[in-house]
Design an enzyme around this catalytic site. Structure first.
Site, PDB file in Angstrom:
ATOM      1  N   TRP A  30       6.173  51.198 -42.647  1.00  0.00           N
ATOM      2  CA  TRP A  30       6.546  52.538 -42.202  1.00  0.00           C
ATOM      3  C   TRP A  30       6.115  52.799 -40.756  1.00  0.00           C
ATOM      4  O   TRP A  30       5.013  52.435 -40.342  1.00  0.00           O
ATOM      5  CB  TRP A  30       5.899  53.600 -43.092  1.00  0.00           C
ATOM      6  CG  TRP A  30       6.280  54.984 -42.646  1.00  0.00           C
ATOM      7  CD1 TRP A  30       7.418  55.661 -42.962  1.00  0.00           C
ATOM      8  CD2 TRP A  30       5.550  55.843 -41.771  1.00  0.00           C
ATOM      9  NE1 TRP A  30       7.442  56.883 -42.324  1.00  0.00           N
ATOM     10  CE2 TRP A  30       6.306  57.022 -41.592  1.00  0.00           C
ATOM     11  CE3 TRP A  30       4.321  55.721 -41.097  1.00  0.00           C
ATOM     12  CZ2 TRP A  30       5.878  58.077 -40.791  1.00  0.00           C
ATOM     13  CZ3 TRP A  30       3.890  56.773 -40.297  1.00  0.00           C
ATOM     14  CH2 TRP A  30       4.672  57.930 -40.158  1.00  0.00           C
ATOM     15  N   SER A  93       3.644  46.096 -46.321  1.00  0.00           N
ATOM     16  CA  SER A  93       3.464  47.513 -46.627  1.00  0.00           C
ATOM     17  C   SER A  93       4.733  48.091 -47.270  1.00  0.00           C
ATOM     18  O   SER A  93       5.183  47.598 -48.296  1.00  0.00           O
ATOM     19  CB  SER A  93       3.060  48.266 -45.358  1.00  0.00           C
ATOM     20  OG  SER A  93       2.545  49.536 -45.656  1.00  0.00           O
ATOM     21  N   LEU A  94       5.346  49.114 -46.668  1.00  0.00           N
ATOM     22  CA  LEU A  94       6.582  49.662 -47.228  1.00  0.00           C
ATOM     23  C   LEU A  94       7.669  48.598 -47.301  1.00  0.00           C
ATOM     24  O   LEU A  94       8.464  48.571 -48.244  1.00  0.00           O
ATOM     25  CB  LEU A  94       7.070  50.849 -46.397  1.00  0.00           C
ATOM     26  CG  LEU A  94       8.391  51.488 -46.832  1.00  0.00           C
ATOM     27  CD1 LEU A  94       8.304  52.015 -48.257  1.00  0.00           C
ATOM     28  CD2 LEU A  94       8.787  52.607 -45.866  1.00  0.00           C
ATOM     29  N   PHE A 154      -2.066  56.987 -38.390  1.00  0.00           N
ATOM     30  CA  PHE A 154      -1.689  56.034 -39.428  1.00  0.00           C
ATOM     31  C   PHE A 154      -2.141  54.625 -39.040  1.00  0.00           C
ATOM     32  O   PHE A 154      -2.626  53.860 -39.882  1.00  0.00           O
ATOM     33  CB  PHE A 154      -0.177  56.077 -39.634  1.00  0.00           C
ATOM     34  CG  PHE A 154       0.286  55.416 -40.901  1.00  0.00           C
ATOM     35  CD1 PHE A 154      -0.050  55.932 -42.139  1.00  0.00           C
ATOM     36  CD2 PHE A 154       1.070  54.273 -40.865  1.00  0.00           C
ATOM     37  CE1 PHE A 154       0.375  55.335 -43.319  1.00  0.00           C
ATOM     38  CE2 PHE A 154       1.515  53.667 -42.032  1.00  0.00           C
ATOM     39  CZ  PHE A 154       1.153  54.197 -43.262  1.00  0.00           C
ATOM     40  N   LEU A 155      -1.999  54.273 -37.757  1.00  0.00           N
ATOM     41  CA  LEU A 155      -2.462  52.976 -37.274  1.00  0.00           C
ATOM     42  C   LEU A 155      -3.966  52.834 -37.473  1.00  0.00           C
ATOM     43  O   LEU A 155      -4.455  51.770 -37.880  1.00  0.00           O
ATOM     44  CB  LEU A 155      -2.121  52.808 -35.798  1.00  0.00           C
ATOM     45  CG  LEU A 155      -0.678  52.457 -35.440  1.00  0.00           C
ATOM     46  CD1 LEU A 155      -0.486  52.479 -33.933  1.00  0.00           C
ATOM     47  CD2 LEU A 155      -0.299  51.095 -35.991  1.00  0.00           C
ATOM     48  N   ALA A 156      -4.702  53.900 -37.178  1.00  0.00           N
ATOM     49  CA  ALA A 156      -6.152  53.850 -37.311  1.00  0.00           C
ATOM     50  C   ALA A 156      -6.562  53.599 -38.753  1.00  0.00           C
ATOM     51  O   ALA A 156      -7.489  52.824 -39.023  1.00  0.00           O
ATOM     52  CB  ALA A 156      -6.761  55.161 -36.806  1.00  0.00           C
ATOM     53  N   ILE A 157      -5.878  54.225 -39.691  1.00  0.00           N
ATOM     54  CA  ILE A 157      -6.198  54.029 -41.100  1.00  0.00           C
ATOM     55  C   ILE A 157      -5.858  52.599 -41.532  1.00  0.00           C
ATOM     56  O   ILE A 157      -6.598  51.976 -42.303  1.00  0.00           O
ATOM     57  CB  ILE A 157      -5.443  55.058 -41.974  1.00  0.00           C
ATOM     58  CG1 ILE A 157      -5.984  56.462 -41.708  1.00  0.00           C
ATOM     59  CG2 ILE A 157      -5.572  54.713 -43.453  1.00  0.00           C
ATOM     60  CD1 ILE A 157      -5.236  57.556 -42.434  1.00  0.00           C
ATOM     61  N   ASP A 218      -8.660  46.866 -47.095  1.00  0.00           N
ATOM     62  CA  ASP A 218      -7.499  47.747 -46.991  1.00  0.00           C
ATOM     63  C   ASP A 218      -7.755  49.067 -47.713  1.00  0.00           C
ATOM     64  O   ASP A 218      -8.068  49.083 -48.900  1.00  0.00           O
ATOM     65  CB  ASP A 218      -6.290  47.041 -47.601  1.00  0.00           C
ATOM     66  CG  ASP A 218      -4.971  47.731 -47.289  1.00  0.00           C
ATOM     67  OD1 ASP A 218      -4.975  48.892 -46.849  1.00  0.00           O
ATOM     68  OD2 ASP A 218      -3.915  47.079 -47.481  1.00  0.00           O
ATOM     69  N   HIS A 246      -5.312  46.279 -43.594  1.00  0.00           N
ATOM     70  CA  HIS A 246      -3.929  46.486 -44.011  1.00  0.00           C
ATOM     71  C   HIS A 246      -2.926  45.615 -43.264  1.00  0.00           C
ATOM     72  O   HIS A 246      -1.761  45.565 -43.647  1.00  0.00           O
ATOM     73  CB  HIS A 246      -3.558  47.963 -43.836  1.00  0.00           C
ATOM     74  CG  HIS A 246      -2.260  48.336 -44.485  1.00  0.00           C
ATOM     75  ND1 HIS A 246      -2.057  48.288 -45.860  1.00  0.00           N
ATOM     76  CD2 HIS A 246      -1.073  48.767 -43.959  1.00  0.00           C
ATOM     77  CE1 HIS A 246      -0.829  48.671 -46.142  1.00  0.00           C
ATOM     78  NE2 HIS A 246      -0.209  48.965 -45.012  1.00  0.00           N
TER      79      HIS A 246
END
Length: 267
Positions: A30, A93-94, A154-157, A218, A246
């Site tokens: 995503w 991922s997605l 989102f990248l940081a997570i 992750d 991730h």
């Protein structure tokens, strides 16, 4: 061995092919595009003919979205004509959820399945570890206000917990900015898939050889859910990279490539 990069433009989606050998298709996650695989592909292209296709609404396909509801099934249907026969599909991922749908629906075309930091259901629920529903709701709210800020968070997570988190974020950011920005409606719709899509009741029907790669650190696809996925799809093989988060193909590219190469040799 040198390789030639070809951009294949038909009436619909753009796909890119590099390398020679067994066909391997890479699908991104995503908010991203195929640029995330820029530094990973060279590790595989001498043994695989690698096809990358930006998901509808993303990257070079940012102007092309499903005519019907944006769902994992509709995205998979759009990608299907661009997949080589007898290919291995690897989704991150997605993209891994889309890859699972493709494998379920097309056993005669797809010879193998690889999921990277992916799952049949992303959002958490009763007896199912995953992304907190409130966090996804926050992302959906923020996305309408500031796409770039939402993507950065989102990248940081995604990199959280990795020893190379800052380096990983920088690499991903640099790679994806070389491609067009995603369509905002597609971003919203695809983010909704992380909350709504659920393939848990179906993955037991996947008959192709399957490899599932995870990062122990992750936070989006927690390792506490791996046993549940194994119960639903016991035929699949599982590898957990102990120091990855991730995006293991970014933080541990050579190790990830070796794992894929070993799996593909038996497909």
């Amino acid at each position: 061995m040198s390789s030639v990069l070809n951009a294949n433009v038909s009436e619909n989606l753009v796909s890119r092919t590099r390398g020679t050998g067994k066909d391997l298709v890479l699908l991104h996650g995503w908010g991203m595009n195929s640029g995330v695989f820029e530094h990973f592909i060279p590790l595989l292209e001498e043994e695989f003919r690698i096809t990358t296709i930006d998901l509808p609404g993303f990257g070079e396909n940012n102007s092309l979205v499903p005519q019907q509801t944006y769902s994992v099934a509709s995205v998979a249907n759009m990608l299907l004509p661009y997949l080589p026969d007898n290919c291995i599909v690897a989704g991150w991922s997605l993209g891994g959820m889309v890859a699972q749908q493709l494998a379920l629906d097309n056993p005669d075309k797809i010879s193998g399945l690889i999921t990277i930091a992916s799952t049949p259901r992303f959002v958490s629920g009763p007896c199912w570890p995953g992304i907190d529903a409130d966090l996804l709701a926050q992302f959906e709210t923020q996305l309408a206000k500031d796409y770039q800020k939402t993507l950065e968070r989102f990248l940081a997570i995604q990199a959280m917990g990795s020893d190379t988190a800052r380096k990983d974020m920088k690499a991903i950011r640099k790679s994806i900015t070389a491609y067009p920005t995603p369509d905002l409606d597609a971003l919203k719709a695809a983010l909704g898939l992380l909350s709504s899509e659920d393939l848990r009741d179906q993955i037991g029907r996947i008959r192709q050889p399957t490899l599932r790669i995870y990062g122990r650190l992750d936070s989006l696809v927690p390792t506490s859910g791996i046993d549940r996925i194994c119960e639903l799809h016991p035929q699949s093989d599982t590898v957990v990279l102990p120091h990855a988060s991730h995006a293991p193909f970014i933080s541990h590219p050579q190790q990830s490539a070796d794992i894929i190469r070993q799996f593909a040799g038996a497909v």
